[in-house]
Design an enzyme around this catalytic site. Sequence first.
Site, short mmCIF file in Angstrom:
data_model
loop_
_atom_site.label_atom_id
_atom_site.label_comp_id
_atom_site.label_asym_id
_atom_site.label_seq_id
_atom_site.Cartn_x
_atom_site.Cartn_y
_atom_site.Cartn_z
N ASP A 356 0.83 -1.19 0.00
CA ASP A 356 0.00 0.00 0.00
C ASP A 356 0.88 1.25 0.00
OD1 ASP A 356 -2.67 1.35 0.52
OD2 ASP A 356 -1.59 1.97 2.32
N GLU A 392 1.59 -0.52 -5.00
CA GLU A 392 0.69 0.57 -5.31
C GLU A 392 1.60 1.78 -5.51
OE1 GLU A 392 -3.41 2.57 -3.64
OE2 GLU A 392 -1.80 2.18 -2.20
#
Length: 712
Positions: A356, A392
């Site tokens: 993330d 990401e």
Amino acid sequence: MRTWTTATQPATVWPGRPVPLGATFDGRGTNFSVFSSVADAVALCLFDERGVEARVVLRERTGDVWHGYLPHVRPGQRYGYRVGGEYAPDRGLRCNAAKLLLDPYARAVAGAVHWGPSVFAYRQGDPAGDLAPSDEDSAGAVPRSVVVDPAFDWGDDRHPETPLDETIVYELHVKGFTRQCPEVPEPLRGTYAGLGCEPVVRYLRQLGVTAVELLPVHQFVQDDRLQALGLRNYWGYNSIGFFAPHNEYSSAGDGGEQVREFKQMVRNLHAAGLEVILDVVYNHTGEAGGMGPTLAFRGLDNAAYYHLGPGDPRSYQDFTGTGNSLNVANPYVLQLVMDSLRYWVQEMHVDGFRFDLATVLARAYGQVDRVSAFFDLVQQDPVVSRVKLIAEPWDVGPGGYQVGNFPSQWSEWNGRYRDTVRDLWRSQDGQLGEFANRFTGSPDLYERHGRRPFASVNFITAHDGFTLRDLVSYDGKHNEANGEGNRDGTDDNRSWNSGVEGPTGDPAVNALRARQARNFLATLLLSQGVPMLVAGDELGRTQQGNNNAYCQDGPLSWVDWEHPDAELGAFVRGLIALRREHLTFRRRGWFHGRDTRDPSVEDVRWCRPDGAEMTGDDWGTRYAKSVAAVLDGRLIAGTDVEGQPVEDDDFFVAFNAYWEPETFAIPDDRAWTRVVDTADDRDRGALVPGGRVEVQARSMVVLRSSRQPAAG
């Protein structure tokens, strides 16, 4: 110095070892080791079954690591730490011995945060703000770390090691996927055991995906603001324990049982050939900004764990939108991340990670650094470098959008793929050139760095945003249930409601929505790269227009198994089978145009509907919304096990994002078979005669040819 006033010392405390960090049970006792460069003293706090605390002063210090060995401590023991030292936020110091702290290396966590004044290291409401320390003890309001026995019978478990070009990722939430599944026994619904049970594993196998990507399962914190609104942190992007599986997803308890249950889930999924990828949040912690709680890292060594404000150590640099950013430039914090990754691979047997806001991990002194120490360590690490690594590739800080810029062994969530495909199918102008790049694996982003098409993880939807059904049913977000006046969540949805906002009984609108959903899915599963599906999209799951359901831990977010779209599910299974059977749709190498040995052979040829090859002027025609790709199966890169060139059938893929039907010229008079038609899939397998095929408005057709001469 702020320190404790009493301590109860067990009869036997040995010096122990500074490594490994954390609580390590060796079959006879437990070694405790914790990092703090700013502590004046560290106490290990042990809790009995009644919650009574006994404090053990760790008198051994090696460098900045405090340690001790307790021969009487066994698995199941609850514990925490208290750190004595300076409390001076204006100098980056936030030690407060009144606060019980979690072990950053805890393998399991028992309990949860009970919000109140005691969990904050400063006196709430004091005019001095966070500069006034609090003496209120937090032990009754915070979770405990748990000593864990790592022993587990893995049997013949092995990593499936599915090649990236064969991988199909299925993003799911451990709780939400099974919470309403009638085939899962009630006590197991919403748990690791539920995800690993036979009916769920069978469903995943029949669907055809190869890997489950689990939304965060690291121990995380429930936000006080959400709880005050009667909501919960559902997604879990609020980590507080990077080694501990989240205890709320355990059916067996939180005294270490969650570790065994997680391992059994992995073993069951592996036995079915399914990989387990974790969505991990190493970019921030659940302690929020300067006015947040003191639960672990802040009280141990605030300036080491976090990026503090330049020239203002009282503040925090926030590249994540959560109030803090983990300082991976610090060697002990970098070690924490790497130790955690290795632990999940070696001890928990997971197969990869999706990071993330991964650019935060590349930030050194606030700037994104592609050659940062984190990437260097991952590259040379004999464990982590061998599993799937998915970034990401953005954060909310300056220079944070880094799609296409990660190292060669990484794959990336391709946000440009998502945006382009959404724009194409909502009939936006000027999309054909961009779309051709995305459909062929985004060579403009990845080829120049020596990367392969599978560097691109393609997706149309993800947990963050609309579901697939909502993408074709809503023009705007409807997040009123989140309690923020519909101000949260993105407004850049690139969605189209097909003529009516939300649910409708109009059969024409519903038919168009179903066709658009099939368009998205067919495009995704036949594009070069690694496709990622979101759990429930194949069943027609809706969140009623909510595009930010992070706080919706209920039926709005959970997969609805009682009202599945059976036709859509069958369509997805057919697409996955088509992709699996044909190398053309999952090439390891790039398309390169004409074969130098035979100029008549071209691996991909883009054509106008009239059959003429696309030119520069055609690509620049903004109003054009229809194009076809001819994929030649003779130029698949590589050889089979016997060294013979790998070949496949030819495919003709026609995209018509126009609002009227379009007739496409088929390249030659060979026999072509219709294998996909998003307007009417009942003709699958039918021969297409006459050298032309009509593609209905806003639809897509795929034809296959084995290069045999047409009959007659």
